[in-house]
Design a protein around this motif. Structure first.
Motif, PDB file in Angstrom:
ATOM      1  N   ILE A 137       0.842  -1.203   0.000  1.00  0.00           N
ATOM      2  CA  ILE A 137       0.000   0.000   0.000  1.00  0.00           C
ATOM      3  C   ILE A 137       0.877   1.253   0.000  1.00  0.00           C
ATOM      4  O   ILE A 137       0.654   2.179  -0.775  1.00  0.00           O
ATOM      5  N   VAL A 138       1.876   1.269   0.852  1.00  0.00           N
ATOM      6  CA  VAL A 138       2.745   2.439   0.946  1.00  0.00           C
ATOM      7  C   VAL A 138       3.569   2.599  -0.333  1.00  0.00           C
ATOM      8  O   VAL A 138       3.746   3.718  -0.827  1.00  0.00           O
TER       9      VAL A 138
ATOM     10  N   ILE B 197       1.132   8.110  -6.421  1.00  0.00           N
ATOM     11  CA  ILE B 197       0.524   9.378  -6.015  1.00  0.00           C
ATOM     12  C   ILE B 197       1.581  10.433  -5.690  1.00  0.00           C
ATOM     13  O   ILE B 197       1.580  11.520  -6.259  1.00  0.00           O
ATOM     14  N   ILE B 198       2.490  10.111  -4.784  1.00  0.00           N
ATOM     15  CA  ILE B 198       3.430  11.129  -4.304  1.00  0.00           C
ATOM     16  C   ILE B 198       4.485  11.466  -5.357  1.00  0.00           C
ATOM     17  O   ILE B 198       4.731  12.640  -5.633  1.00  0.00           O
TER      18      ILE B 198
ATOM     19  N   VAL C 195       5.582  15.027  -6.979  1.00  0.00           N
ATOM     20  CA  VAL C 195       6.930  15.560  -6.808  1.00  0.00           C
ATOM     21  C   VAL C 195       7.523  15.861  -8.189  1.00  0.00           C
ATOM     22  O   VAL C 195       8.189  16.883  -8.386  1.00  0.00           O
ATOM     23  N   GLY C 196       7.256  14.990  -9.154  1.00  0.00           N
ATOM     24  CA  GLY C 196       7.729  15.218 -10.517  1.00  0.00           C
ATOM     25  C   GLY C 196       7.173  16.499 -11.111  1.00  0.00           C
ATOM     26  O   GLY C 196       7.874  17.234 -11.800  1.00  0.00           O
ATOM     27  N   LEU C 197       5.904  16.781 -10.831  1.00  0.00           N
ATOM     28  CA  LEU C 197       5.312  18.043 -11.299  1.00  0.00           C
ATOM     29  C   LEU C 197       5.974  19.239 -10.643  1.00  0.00           C
ATOM     30  O   LEU C 197       6.211  20.262 -11.282  1.00  0.00           O
TER      31      LEU C 197
ATOM     32  N   LEU D  96      14.959   8.534  -1.804  1.00  0.00           N
ATOM     33  CA  LEU D  96      13.768   9.375  -1.637  1.00  0.00           C
ATOM     34  C   LEU D  96      12.532   8.529  -1.340  1.00  0.00           C
ATOM     35  O   LEU D  96      11.741   8.870  -0.452  1.00  0.00           O
ATOM     36  N   ASP D  97      12.387   7.409  -2.041  1.00  0.00           N
ATOM     37  CA  ASP D  97      11.268   6.491  -1.773  1.00  0.00           C
ATOM     38  C   ASP D  97      11.323   5.983  -0.333  1.00  0.00           C
ATOM     39  O   ASP D  97      10.306   5.926   0.360  1.00  0.00           O
TER      40      ASP D  97
END
Length: 125
Positions: free
Chosen positions: A30-31, A38-39, A43-45, A75-76
Motif C-alpha cells: 500500500i505504501v 501518487i506522491i 513531486v515530478g510536477l 527518496l522512496d
C-alpha cells in the motif's frame, strides 16, 4: 519431535509474528503504491517533470552508474519511512487513549492499598 513442533508453531508469539509479517507485507504494498502512484508524480510536477532515474546516469567505459536510480530509491525510502512513522504514531495515540482509564484505575488501587496500610499501622499504635 512432532509434538514439540506443534507446541512451537502454535504458540501465541509465533502466530502473532506470522500475522505481523503478512500485514506488514500488505501494508508495504500500500505504501509503495502511495509513493509510486501518487506522491512521486506530484513531486515530478513540482520539480518540472525531472525523472531522476533517467537523468542522472554516468557512463564509465561500458558500465552505467545510475546515481539517479539510487537517489530515487533513497527518496522512496524516506517517504515510506515517514508514512509508517505517521501511521504508527496515529495508532499509538489511539491505543494510549484507551489505556488511560485502566491506568487511572490501577493508580487509585495503589493509593487505596497505601492508605489501608497507613490506617492499619495507626490502629496498631
Amino acid at each position: 519431535m512432532l509434538n514439540e513442533f506443534k507446541k512451537f508453531a502454535l504458540k501465541g508469539n509465533v502466530l502473532d509474528l506470522a500475522v505481523g509479517v503478512i500485514i506488514g507485507a500488505a501494508f508495504g504494498k500500500i505504501v509503495s503504491s502511495l509513493v509510486e502512484d501518487i506522491i512521486m508524480p506530484l513531486v515530478g510536477l513540482l520539480v518540472g517533470g525531472v525523472d531522476l532515474t533517467k537523468q542522472l546516469v554516468i557512463t564509465v567505459g561500458t558500465a552505467e552508474v545510475k546515481i539517479g536510480a539510487f537517489a530515487q530509491t533513497i527518496l522512496d525510502f524516506v517517504i515510506i519511512a515517514f508514512s509508517i512513522y505517521i501511521f504508527v504514531k496515529i495508532i499509538n495515540k489511539r491505543f494510549k487513549k484507551q489505556e488511560e482509564p485502566q491506568r487511572a484505575a490501577a493508580e487509585v488501587d495503589k493509593k487505596e492499598v497505601l492508605l489501608t496500610e497507613i490506617r492499619d499501622l495507626l490502629k496498631e499504635k
